[in-house]
Design a protein around this motif. Structure first.
Motif, PDB file in Angstrom:
ATOM      1  N   ILE A 103      44.135  27.611  51.759  1.00 33.31           N
ATOM      2  CA  ILE A 103      44.721  25.626  51.845  1.00 33.31           C
ATOM      3  C   ILE A 103      46.581  25.475  51.582  1.00 33.31           C
ATOM      4  N   GLN A 104      46.085  26.115  50.129  1.00 33.25           N
ATOM      5  CA  GLN A 104      47.084  26.579  49.598  1.00 33.25           C
ATOM      6  C   GLN A 104      48.071  26.986  49.671  1.00 33.25           C
ATOM      7  N   GLU A 105      48.323  28.292  50.443  1.00 33.62           N
ATOM      8  CA  GLU A 105      49.838  29.127  50.927  1.00 33.62           C
ATOM      9  C   GLU A 105      49.761  28.330  52.957  1.00 33.62           C
ATOM     10  N   LYS A 106      48.860  27.180  53.018  1.00 30.16           N
ATOM     11  CA  LYS A 106      49.246  26.794  54.031  1.00 30.16           C
ATOM     12  C   LYS A 106      48.998  28.024  55.650  1.00 30.16           C
ATOM     13  N   LEU A 107      48.414  28.416  55.077  1.00 25.48           N
ATOM     14  CA  LEU A 107      47.067  29.844  56.154  1.00 25.48           C
ATOM     15  C   LEU A 107      46.342  29.285  56.943  1.00 25.48           C
ATOM     16  N   ARG A 108      46.567  29.576  58.347  1.00 21.91           N
ATOM     17  CA  ARG A 108      45.660  28.687  58.996  1.00 21.91           C
ATOM     18  C   ARG A 108      45.115  30.494  60.510  1.00 21.91           C
ATOM     19  N   PRO A 109      43.347  30.731  59.343  1.00 20.10           N
ATOM     20  CA  PRO A 109      42.938  32.173  59.706  1.00 20.10           C
ATOM     21  C   PRO A 109      42.280  31.769  61.092  1.00 20.10           C
ATOM     22  N   ALA A 110      42.225  33.151  61.505  1.00 26.71           N
ATOM     23  CA  ALA A 110      41.728  33.622  62.592  1.00 26.71           C
ATOM     24  C   ALA A 110      40.510  34.284  63.196  1.00 26.71           C
ATOM     25  N   GLY A 111      39.455  33.874  62.659  1.00 25.95           N
ATOM     26  CA  GLY A 111      38.552  34.299  62.354  1.00 25.95           C
ATOM     27  C   GLY A 111      38.168  34.874  61.121  1.00 25.95           C
ATOM     28  N   SER A 112      37.089  36.342  60.959  1.00 29.19           N
ATOM     29  CA  SER A 112      36.681  35.469  59.988  1.00 29.19           C
ATOM     30  C   SER A 112      37.398  37.168  58.860  1.00 29.19           C
ATOM     31  N   PRO A 113      37.168  36.220  57.232  1.00 23.26           N
ATOM     32  CA  PRO A 113      38.209  37.961  56.717  1.00 23.26           C
ATOM     33  C   PRO A 113      37.383  38.964  56.499  1.00 23.26           C
ATOM     34  N   GLN A 114      37.885  40.034  55.548  1.00 20.41           N
ATOM     35  CA  GLN A 114      36.914  41.014  55.156  1.00 20.41           C
ATOM     36  C   GLN A 114      37.818  41.165  54.090  1.00 20.41           C
ATOM     37  N   ILE A 115      36.387  41.219  53.304  1.00 20.87           N
ATOM     38  CA  ILE A 115      36.348  40.335  51.763  1.00 20.87           C
ATOM     39  C   ILE A 115      36.069  42.407  50.599  1.00 20.87           C
ATOM     40  N   GLU A 116      37.288  42.340  49.810  1.00 25.75           N
ATOM     41  CA  GLU A 116      37.177  43.800  49.148  1.00 25.75           C
ATOM     42  C   GLU A 116      36.863  43.173  47.441  1.00 25.75           C
ATOM     43  N   PRO A 117      36.412  43.793  46.745  1.00 30.31           N
ATOM     44  CA  PRO A 117      36.656  43.240  45.561  1.00 30.31           C
ATOM     45  C   PRO A 117      37.745  44.757  45.079  1.00 30.31           C
ATOM     46  N   VAL A 118      38.501  43.059  44.146  1.00 29.79           N
ATOM     47  CA  VAL A 118      39.425  44.368  42.958  1.00 29.79           C
ATOM     48  C   VAL A 118      38.342  45.289  41.799  1.00 29.79           C
ATOM     49  N   SER A 119      38.073  43.581  41.372  1.00 27.12           N
ATOM     50  CA  SER A 119      36.925  43.668  39.758  1.00 27.12           C
ATOM     51  C   SER A 119      35.738  44.670  40.104  1.00 27.12           C
ATOM     52  N   ASP A 120      35.057  44.481  39.643  1.00 29.75           N
ATOM     53  CA  ASP A 120      33.067  44.914  39.094  1.00 29.75           C
ATOM     54  C   ASP A 120      32.179  44.284  40.352  1.00 29.75           C
ATOM     55  N   PHE A 121      32.246  43.853  40.685  1.00 31.92           N
ATOM     56  CA  PHE A 121      31.154  42.348  40.922  1.00 31.92           C
ATOM     57  C   PHE A 121      29.762  42.319  40.345  1.00 31.92           C
ATOM     58  N   GLU A 122      29.841  43.919  39.609  1.00 32.06           N
ATOM     59  CA  GLU A 122      28.245  43.169  39.397  1.00 32.06           C
ATOM     60  C   GLU A 122      28.429  43.816  38.031  1.00 32.06           C
ATOM     61  N   SER A 123      29.827  43.491  37.454  1.00 34.60           N
ATOM     62  CA  SER A 123      30.029  43.614  35.859  1.00 34.60           C
ATOM     63  C   SER A 123      29.561  42.644  35.037  1.00 34.60           C
ATOM     64  N   LYS A 124      28.539  42.577  34.364  1.00 32.81           N
ATOM     65  CA  LYS A 124      28.277  41.073  33.172  1.00 32.81           C
ATOM     66  C   LYS A 124      29.161  40.767  32.649  1.00 32.81           C
ATOM     67  N   ASP A 125      30.094  40.414  32.077  1.00 38.44           N
ATOM     68  CA  ASP A 125      30.933  39.829  31.882  1.00 38.44           C
ATOM     69  C   ASP A 125      31.776  39.005  31.637  1.00 38.44           C
ATOM     70  N   ASN A 126      31.736  37.750  32.021  1.00 38.68           N
ATOM     71  CA  ASN A 126      32.154  36.496  32.602  1.00 38.68           C
ATOM     72  C   ASN A 126      32.751  36.720  31.623  1.00 38.68           C
ATOM     73  N   SER A 127      33.285  37.169  30.629  1.00 40.90           N
ATOM     74  CA  SER A 127      35.139  36.616  29.664  1.00 40.90           C
ATOM     75  C   SER A 127      35.894  37.202  31.125  1.00 40.90           C
ATOM     76  N   LEU A 128      35.536  37.640  31.905  1.00 33.86           N
ATOM     77  CA  LEU A 128      37.466  37.820  33.140  1.00 33.86           C
ATOM     78  C   LEU A 128      37.490  37.961  33.912  1.00 33.86           C
ATOM     79  N   PRO A 129      38.694  37.571  34.756  1.00 31.37           N
ATOM     80  CA  PRO A 129      38.783  37.197  35.462  1.00 31.37           C
ATOM     81  C   PRO A 129      37.576  37.809  36.636  1.00 31.37           C
ATOM     82  N   PHE A 130      38.119  37.833  38.061  1.00 27.70           N
ATOM     83  CA  PHE A 130      37.361  38.033  39.480  1.00 27.70           C
ATOM     84  C   PHE A 130      38.883  38.138  39.919  1.00 27.70           C
ATOM     85  N   THR A 131      38.844  39.446  40.441  1.00 31.26           N
ATOM     86  CA  THR A 131      39.955  39.769  41.301  1.00 31.26           C
ATOM     87  C   THR A 131      39.342  40.565  42.889  1.00 31.26           C
TER      88      THR A 131
END
Length: 444
Positions: A80-108
């Protein structure tokens, strides 16, 4: 939340989203606090489990759940912010460690997806439309009356050789290279000679047969025959004639007229009813012909990129349609996508063009137009109100009607810009154009 957008290729986009650490921390903490109020762990009373124990026991699971929710919500906010109109579902790939226990770090994470094409739909006087101009004549009505009589033809046994238009009742067994083939055998099968119901050469060789006669005929299956195993092959049929019957067409009298649902038995009432039905069918054919020309014109002028995801969805629908037309034991899942791809791409492209015209022209499927369309469709049935009630009781069917209303409105919009030329035609030519006749002969 930080978002960056990258154009990968064509309609494909890749966004990188960074979810702030505080969002993760707050959401995880809130959910753990809620769990601590109801958690049941050995050695602790319900609702009295220390927060740190809850955090250690449920922390990793809760973090995973929270990140899943944040990915969904942040992706929605990002497009919505970037005014994009997705066609179909996105393919999500974590950049940060998904299983990290550290909530003090951002998740990308990155999300790769296709977008709807942005384009200006084209439609102008380069679109050529031939509009048939047709008058239903008395001879057209008489021909329809004659056809109705022929539909009530009865066949009576005769003691003579069979001729064209006679019905023969036969047993037959077909074979190719001396072996019987599936579907090539029948008993007591009625066949009107000259009807074209069988492959070329079959009926012609039965002219002159008599009751009780046995005859062997040889034919060649058409090259375009629906069964690939038989296409173009020579076959032998052994035939036994059970009966020869001559046609008897009933007279056009009060009794026959009443059999067509005309209560007063008056021939003129029947003629008026036939004209009404012919008028309706003619208008439907004219609308269909004009709409088809308009849609082809839109396709020629609007050669736009199509999201692969939408094409793949349409391939799935076409595959389901084919499955519905095939025998129950047929498996269309093994058919290659390439078989449907061209038609699917065409449908998606046309849908995008129509949708953009609807959006730009602010076309709506208003309730009155939808009602009019439903009533027009229902008018061909004996109980129109039942059909109307059925449509209005089925949201999916009603949605289809709304789509038809929008297509009609788009057709009219394009016609205003197109070059339209009147083309005098007869009822027969309009209802049975040459291309359609060719297809019917091939299917027979």
């Amino acid at each position: 939340m930080q978002v960056s957008v990258e154009t990968v290729q064509g309609l494909e986009r890749k966004i990188t989203v960074e979810v702030p650490a505080e969002n993760i921390h707050d959401a995880v903490n809130e959910r753990l606090q809620s769990i601590s109020k109801t958690a049941r762990l050995k050695g602790f009373r319900p609702g009295k489990v220390p927060y740190k124990v809850v955090q250690k026991r449920f922390g990793p699971q809760v973090r995973g759940e929270v990140l899943g929710d944040l990915i969904n919500s942040s992706f929605r906010d990002a497009v919505i912010q970037e005014k994009l109109r997705p066609a179909g579902s996105p393919q999500i790939e974590p950049v940060s460690d998904f299983e990290s226990k550290d909530n003090s770090l951002p998740f990308t994470y990155t999300a790769t997806f296709e977008v709807y094409p942005e384009f200006e739909p084209k439609y102008d006087n380069s679109i050529k439309v031939e509009k048939p101009v047709v008058e239903i004549s008395d001879s057209d009505i008489q021909e329809m009356l004659d056809n109705l009589r022929k539909q009530r033809t009865e066949y009576n046994e005769v003691d003579r050789a069979a001729a064209d238009d006679d019905q023969v009742v036969i047993d037959f067994v077909g074979s190719v290279d001396g072996e019987e083939f599936p579907g090539g055998k029948a008993e007591g099968a009625p066949l009107v000679l000259g009807s074209g119901a069988m492959i070329p050469g079959f009926e012609e060789q039965l002219v002159g047969v008599t009751k009780g006669e046995e005859r062997t005929i040889n034919v060649t299956f058409p090259e375009q025959y629906h069964s690939a195993d038989l296409a173009g092959k020579e076959a032998e049929f052994k035939i036994t004639v059970q009966d020869v019957k001559a046609p008897e067409v009933p007279e056009l009298n009060e009794e026959l007229v009443k059999s067509f649902g005309i209560e007063d038995g008056n021939i003129e009432t029947l003629r008026a009813d036939i004209r009404k039905n012919m008028d309706r069918e003619l208008q439907q054919r004219l609308d269909s012909s004009i709409k088809e020309q308009v849609m082809e014109g839109l396709l020629e002028l609007n050669d736009i990129d199509v999201p692969k995801a939408l094409t793949q969805e349409e391939i799935g629908r076409l595959r389901e349609q084919m499955a519905g037309q095939m025998p129950p034991d047929s498996d269309t899942s093994q058919l290659p996508d390439e078989l449907f791809e061209q038609e699917a791409n065409k449908r998606v492209r046309l849908g995008l063009v129509i949708g953009e015209i609807v959006r730009q022209q602010e076309i709506k499927a208003d309730a009155a137009s939808v009602r009019q369309e439903v009533e027009a469709m229902a008018s061909s049935y004996q109980e129109p109100q039942q059909v109307i009630d059925y449509y209005y009781g089925n949201p999916e069917l009603l949605q289809n009607i709304e789509g038809l209303v929008l297509e009609k409105a788009v057709t009219n919009c394009v016609l205003e810009a197109a070059t339209v030329e009147d083309k005098p035609s007869t009822f027969k030519e309009t209802m049975n154009p040459p291309a359609a006749e060719g297809q019917e002969q091939e299917s027979g």
